[in-house]
Design a protein around this motif. Structure first.
Motif, PDB file in Angstrom:
ATOM      1  N   ALA A  84       9.724   0.750   9.096  1.00 47.95           N
ATOM      2  CA  ALA A  84       9.590   0.061   7.809  1.00 47.95           C
ATOM      3  C   ALA A  84       8.417  -0.914   7.880  1.00 47.95           C
ATOM      4  CB  ALA A  84      10.891  -0.660   7.472  1.00 47.95           C
ATOM      5  N   LEU A  85       8.366  -1.835   6.915  1.00 51.26           N
ATOM      6  CA  LEU A  85       7.262  -2.789   6.800  1.00 51.26           C
ATOM      7  C   LEU A  85       7.774  -4.228   6.764  1.00 51.26           C
ATOM      8  CD1 LEU A  85       5.205  -0.825   4.166  1.00 51.26           C
ATOM      9  CD2 LEU A  85       4.224  -1.691   6.285  1.00 51.26           C
ATOM     10  N   PRO A  86       6.950  -5.195   7.175  1.00 53.19           N
ATOM     11  CA  PRO A  86       7.337  -6.607   7.074  1.00 53.19           C
ATOM     12  C   PRO A  86       7.119  -7.146   5.655  1.00 53.19           C
ATOM     13  CG  PRO A  86       5.198  -6.430   8.120  1.00 53.19           C
ATOM     14  CD  PRO A  86       5.676  -5.013   7.898  1.00 53.19           C
ATOM     15  N   VAL A  87       7.910  -6.626   4.728  1.00 53.26           N
ATOM     16  CA  VAL A  87       7.811  -6.960   3.307  1.00 53.26           C
ATOM     17  C   VAL A  87       9.198  -7.405   2.829  1.00 53.26           C
ATOM     18  CG1 VAL A  87       7.384  -6.020   0.992  1.00 53.26           C
ATOM     19  CG2 VAL A  87       5.920  -5.335   2.911  1.00 53.26           C
ATOM     20  N   GLN A  88       9.236  -8.440   2.004  1.00 53.83           N
ATOM     21  CA  GLN A  88      10.502  -8.883   1.423  1.00 53.83           C
ATOM     22  C   GLN A  88      10.821  -8.020   0.208  1.00 53.83           C
ATOM     23  OE1 GLN A  88      12.713 -11.232   2.562  1.00 53.83           O
ATOM     24  NE2 GLN A  88      14.050 -10.542   0.901  1.00 53.83           N
ATOM     25  N   GLU A  89      11.940  -7.312   0.244  1.00 52.64           N
ATOM     26  CA  GLU A  89      12.278  -6.380  -0.837  1.00 52.64           C
ATOM     27  C   GLU A  89      12.583  -7.106  -2.141  1.00 52.64           C
ATOM     28  OE1 GLU A  89      15.029  -2.427  -1.709  1.00 52.64           O
ATOM     29  OE2 GLU A  89      14.841  -3.243   0.315  1.00 52.64           O
ATOM     30  N   ALA A  90      12.115  -6.506  -3.245  1.00 49.87           N
ATOM     31  CA  ALA A  90      12.329  -7.094  -4.572  1.00 49.87           C
ATOM     32  C   ALA A  90      12.819  -6.044  -5.561  1.00 49.87           C
ATOM     33  CB  ALA A  90      11.031  -7.728  -5.079  1.00 49.87           C
ATOM     34  N   THR A  91      13.607  -5.075  -5.068  1.00 47.33           N
ATOM     35  CA  THR A  91      14.089  -4.009  -5.950  1.00 47.33           C
ATOM     36  C   THR A  91      15.388  -4.366  -6.657  1.00 47.33           C
ATOM     37  OG1 THR A  91      15.356  -2.960  -4.171  1.00 47.33           O
ATOM     38  CG2 THR A  91      13.055  -2.269  -4.439  1.00 47.33           C
ATOM     39  N   GLY A  92      16.216  -5.205  -6.048  1.00 51.98           N
ATOM     40  CA  GLY A  92      17.528  -5.516  -6.607  1.00 51.98           C
ATOM     41  C   GLY A  92      18.513  -4.375  -6.532  1.00 51.98           C
ATOM     42  N   LEU A  93      18.226  -3.366  -5.717  1.00 53.10           N
ATOM     43  CA  LEU A  93      19.102  -2.204  -5.599  1.00 53.10           C
ATOM     44  C   LEU A  93      20.383  -2.548  -4.837  1.00 53.10           C
ATOM     45  CD1 LEU A  93      16.321   0.356  -4.639  1.00 53.10           C
ATOM     46  CD2 LEU A  93      17.660   0.401  -6.762  1.00 53.10           C
ATOM     47  N   PRO A  94      21.471  -1.836  -5.126  1.00 54.04           N
ATOM     48  CA  PRO A  94      22.716  -2.097  -4.387  1.00 54.04           C
ATOM     49  C   PRO A  94      22.593  -1.771  -2.904  1.00 54.04           C
ATOM     50  CG  PRO A  94      22.943  -0.182  -5.833  1.00 54.04           C
ATOM     51  CD  PRO A  94      21.658  -0.846  -6.207  1.00 54.04           C
ATOM     52  N   TYR A  95      21.637  -0.900  -2.549  1.00 59.43           N
ATOM     53  CA  TYR A  95      21.432  -0.559  -1.143  1.00 59.43           C
ATOM     54  C   TYR A  95      20.132  -1.176  -0.617  1.00 59.43           C
ATOM     55  CZ  TYR A  95      18.656   3.090  -3.452  1.00 59.43           C
ATOM     56  OH  TYR A  95      17.777   3.763  -4.262  1.00 59.43           O
ATOM     57  N   ALA A  96      19.720  -2.288  -1.191  1.00 59.75           N
ATOM     58  CA  ALA A  96      18.500  -2.964  -0.749  1.00 59.75           C
ATOM     59  C   ALA A  96      18.622  -3.413   0.702  1.00 59.75           C
ATOM     60  CB  ALA A  96      18.214  -4.165  -1.647  1.00 59.75           C
ATOM     61  N   SER A  97      17.495  -3.695   1.313  1.00 63.57           N
ATOM     62  CA  SER A  97      17.444  -4.137   2.698  1.00 63.57           C
ATOM     63  C   SER A  97      18.384  -5.310   2.949  1.00 63.57           C
ATOM     64  CB  SER A  97      16.008  -4.544   3.051  1.00 63.57           C
ATOM     65  OG  SER A  97      15.968  -5.196   4.296  1.00 63.57           O
ATOM     66  N   LYS A  98      19.110  -5.214   4.047  1.00 60.94           N
ATOM     67  CA  LYS A  98      19.982  -6.308   4.470  1.00 60.94           C
ATOM     68  C   LYS A  98      19.293  -7.222   5.488  1.00 60.94           C
ATOM     69  CE  LYS A  98      24.367  -3.869   3.745  1.00 60.94           C
ATOM     70  NZ  LYS A  98      25.593  -3.316   4.394  1.00 60.94           N
ATOM     71  N   THR A  99      18.038  -6.921   5.784  1.00 57.40           N
ATOM     72  CA  THR A  99      17.289  -7.699   6.763  1.00 57.40           C
ATOM     73  C   THR A  99      16.174  -8.453   6.064  1.00 57.40           C
ATOM     74  OG1 THR A  99      17.724  -5.958   8.400  1.00 57.40           O
ATOM     75  CG2 THR A  99      16.033  -7.594   8.944  1.00 57.40           C
ATOM     76  N   PRO A 100      16.252  -9.772   5.987  1.00 56.57           N
ATOM     77  CA  PRO A 100      15.205 -10.541   5.301  1.00 56.57           C
ATOM     78  C   PRO A 100      13.824 -10.268   5.899  1.00 56.57           C
ATOM     79  CG  PRO A 100      17.093 -11.936   5.789  1.00 56.57           C
ATOM     80  CD  PRO A 100      17.320 -10.634   6.509  1.00 56.57           C
ATOM     81  N   GLY A 101      12.843 -10.084   5.001  1.00 53.11           N
ATOM     82  CA  GLY A 101      11.466  -9.902   5.444  1.00 53.11           C
ATOM     83  C   GLY A 101      11.123  -8.513   5.914  1.00 53.11           C
ATOM     84  N   MET A 102      12.036  -7.562   5.776  1.00 56.50           N
ATOM     85  CA  MET A 102      11.757  -6.172   6.144  1.00 56.50           C
ATOM     86  C   MET A 102      12.257  -5.245   5.043  1.00 56.50           C
ATOM     87  SD  MET A 102      12.899  -5.860  10.125  1.00 56.50           S
ATOM     88  CE  MET A 102      12.632  -7.169  11.314  1.00 56.50           C
ATOM     89  N   MET A 103      11.495  -4.181   4.779  1.00 62.26           N
ATOM     90  CA  MET A 103      11.973  -3.175   3.834  1.00 62.26           C
ATOM     91  C   MET A 103      11.228  -1.859   4.050  1.00 62.26           C
ATOM     92  SD  MET A 103      10.218  -3.800   0.058  1.00 62.26           S
ATOM     93  CE  MET A 103      10.827  -2.224  -0.557  1.00 62.26           C
ATOM     94  N   HIS A 104      11.842  -0.786   3.590  1.00 62.97           N
ATOM     95  CA  HIS A 104      11.182   0.516   3.578  1.00 62.97           C
ATOM     96  C   HIS A 104      10.331   0.597   2.316  1.00 62.97           C
ATOM     97  CE1 HIS A 104      12.348   2.836   7.063  1.00 62.97           C
ATOM     98  NE2 HIS A 104      13.542   2.256   7.009  1.00 62.97           N
ATOM     99  N   ALA A 105       9.142  -0.007   2.412  1.00 65.26           N
ATOM    100  CA  ALA A 105       8.237  -0.071   1.265  1.00 65.26           C
ATOM    101  C   ALA A 105       7.241   1.069   1.246  1.00 65.26           C
ATOM    102  CB  ALA A 105       7.488  -1.408   1.278  1.00 65.26           C
ATOM    103  N   CYS A 106       7.398   2.031   2.158  1.00 71.91           N
ATOM    104  CA  CYS A 106       6.475   3.173   2.197  1.00 71.91           C
ATOM    105  C   CYS A 106       7.210   4.505   2.139  1.00 71.91           C
ATOM    106  CB  CYS A 106       5.613   3.088   3.456  1.00 71.91           C
ATOM    107  SG  CYS A 106       4.031   3.951   3.320  1.00 71.91           S
ATOM    108  N   GLY A 107       8.533   4.470   2.086  1.00 70.43           N
ATOM    109  CA  GLY A 107       9.295   5.708   1.929  1.00 70.43           C
ATOM    110  C   GLY A 107       9.598   6.447   3.205  1.00 70.43           C
ATOM    111  N   HIS A 108       9.425   5.791   4.350  1.00 69.37           N
ATOM    112  CA  HIS A 108       9.743   6.475   5.598  1.00 69.37           C
ATOM    113  C   HIS A 108      11.235   6.787   5.709  1.00 69.37           C
ATOM    114  CE1 HIS A 108       5.892   4.763   7.731  1.00 69.37           C
ATOM    115  NE2 HIS A 108       5.631   5.331   6.566  1.00 69.37           N
ATOM    116  N   ASP A 109      12.059   6.005   4.999  1.00 72.82           N
ATOM    117  CA  ASP A 109      13.485   6.335   4.936  1.00 72.82           C
ATOM    118  C   ASP A 109      13.692   7.704   4.298  1.00 72.82           C
ATOM    119  OD1 ASP A 109      12.465   5.223   2.568  1.00 72.82           O
ATOM    120  OD2 ASP A 109      14.368   4.336   1.978  1.00 72.82           O
TER     121      ASP A 109
END
Length: 389
Positions: A84-109
């Motif tokens: 993933a990337l060191p990005v703070q997620e801002a999607t508001g999705l129910p399955y959003a990242s549970k780790t602050p400051g990290m998210m799958h912002a490139c679709g590798h998931d």
């Protein structure tokens, strides 16, 4: 059972895997949970061989077809990236990242889940002759995980003849693909510049060597390399994206730091740009009297699709999406470490439509689960077409 129907049946499971991975993003080589998740699924599917820890945290699964291959191509590699990337997620999705400051912002998931779906199908059906090798790679986002896996013997150990990769494409309609032969994505190099001037009082600039002014000159002159040294029919980008100097309005700073990136599509232009950057920095130091240290670091090479394997990819994409939904795309100046795999073996990299989503690396980006059936089916078709039973 036809591929699309069976993959549609698998879609809920693949989506669930994707969302689980999305909730638990990991960076670079520290993808231990994701790698464990992948290895557990491959074991459930009945893969013939599962190897972990390749390239530090990469996972490889081997699926043998109904019979040995009889042609020249015996083993096909399929690759997905896991980090993933060191990005703070801002999607508001129910399955959003549970780790602050990290998210799958490139679709590798999504890439990982689709390749897992393909592995499950291939292990169930085994409707091919030879071996399918599914490659789950860490550290695509700046860590050169592909290179690490290759150095650990990926290609030789599994006797891979050809290798294929895929990335989602925001703005490309779901159910469509885009590809081109030759240079697809750029080589990426890094520029780090430290300027040592002579600091002093802002009211006495004649007693100083203004590192900030020297940095400003460098930013301007470096841009001229692309405009005045590179053939207009070629492509190159120089972007200086960091400039740090000073901390008071009435003090000329002693030092300044610049950082940036260089993108090119051919070895010839890559060599030219590096040469000119070095000359510009040396010349600016001589003119201004400042001491300037340049660190020019080569990064990922050009992602270069092989012509024959691009045709293989085109056929698979057309089988899945129809000819009208497979497009030739222009090169992109983004970079991709699948380039190392394409240096090691013939292969091709393709983009799969993600629809009207936020862009890659954006805090509001999300992989489109509607793309799952298409991407998973593409991976399967590559194997079944190339290793026809």
């Amino acid at each position: 059972m036809p591929i699309v129907n069976r993959v549609a049946d698998l879609q809920p499971d693949i989506q669930a895997w994707r969302r689980d991975i999305h909730e638990h993003p990991e960076l670079l080589y520290d993808v231990h949970r994701t790698a464990g998740f992948v290895a557990d699924r491959l074991k459930e599917f009945g893969c013939d061989e599962i190897v972990t820890g390749l390239g530090k945290t990469g996972v490889v699964g081997v699926i043998k077809g109904k019979k040995p291959a009889s042609g020249d191509i015996k083993v096909i590699g399929l690759r997905a990236d896991m980090d993933a990337l060191p990005v703070q997620e801002a999607t508001g999705l129910p399955y959003a990242s549970k780790t602050p400051g990290m998210m799958h912002a490139c679709g590798h998931d999504g890439h990982t889940a689709m390749l897992l779906g393909a592995a499950r199908y291939l292990a169930e059906t085994r409707n091919f002759a030879g071996d399918a090798v599914v490659i789950f790679q860490p550290a695509e986002e700046g860590g050169a995980g592909a290179q690490a896996m290759i150095k650990d013997g990926l290609m030789e150990r599994f006797k891979i003849d050809q290798v294929y990769g895929m990335h989602n494409g925001p703005g490309l309609p779901v159910g469509s693909f885009a590809i081109r032969p030759g240079p697809l994505m750029a080589a990426t190099d890094s520029i780090d510049i430290i300027i040592e001037g002579r600091g002093g009082h802002a009211a006495q600039p004649h007693k100083c060597i203004d590192s900030l002014l020297v940095g400003a000159q460098l930013v301007t002159v470096l841009q001229q390399i692309v405009g005045r040294n590179v053939d207009p029919l070629e492509s190159a980008v120089i972007s200086i994206c960091e400039f740090h100097a000073g901390n008071a309005r009435n003090v000329i700073p002693q030092t300044a730091t610049l950082r940036g990136t260089v993108r090119t599509l051919t070895p010839k232009v890559r060599e030219l740009v590096e040469k000119r950057v070095r000359e510009v920095v040396a010349g600016t130091a001589q003119i201004t009297g400042a001491k300037i240290d340049l660190t020019y670091t080569r990064g990922y090479p050009v992602t270069l699709n092989h012509a024959e394997q691009t045709e293989v990819a085109l056929r698979a994409a057309r089988d899945v999406a129809g000819e009208a939904n497979v497009h030739e795309m222009p090169p992109m100046m983004g970079a991709e470490d699948f380039s190392y795999m394409l240096e090691a073996r013939p292969g091709a990299f393709i983009f799969c439509g993600n629809g009207d989503s936020a862009g890659l690396h954006h805090p509001a980006y999300n992989f489109n689960d509607e793309a799952i059936v298409y991407g998973t089916s593409y991976f399967i078709k590559i194997v079944e077409n190339t290793l026809a039973a």
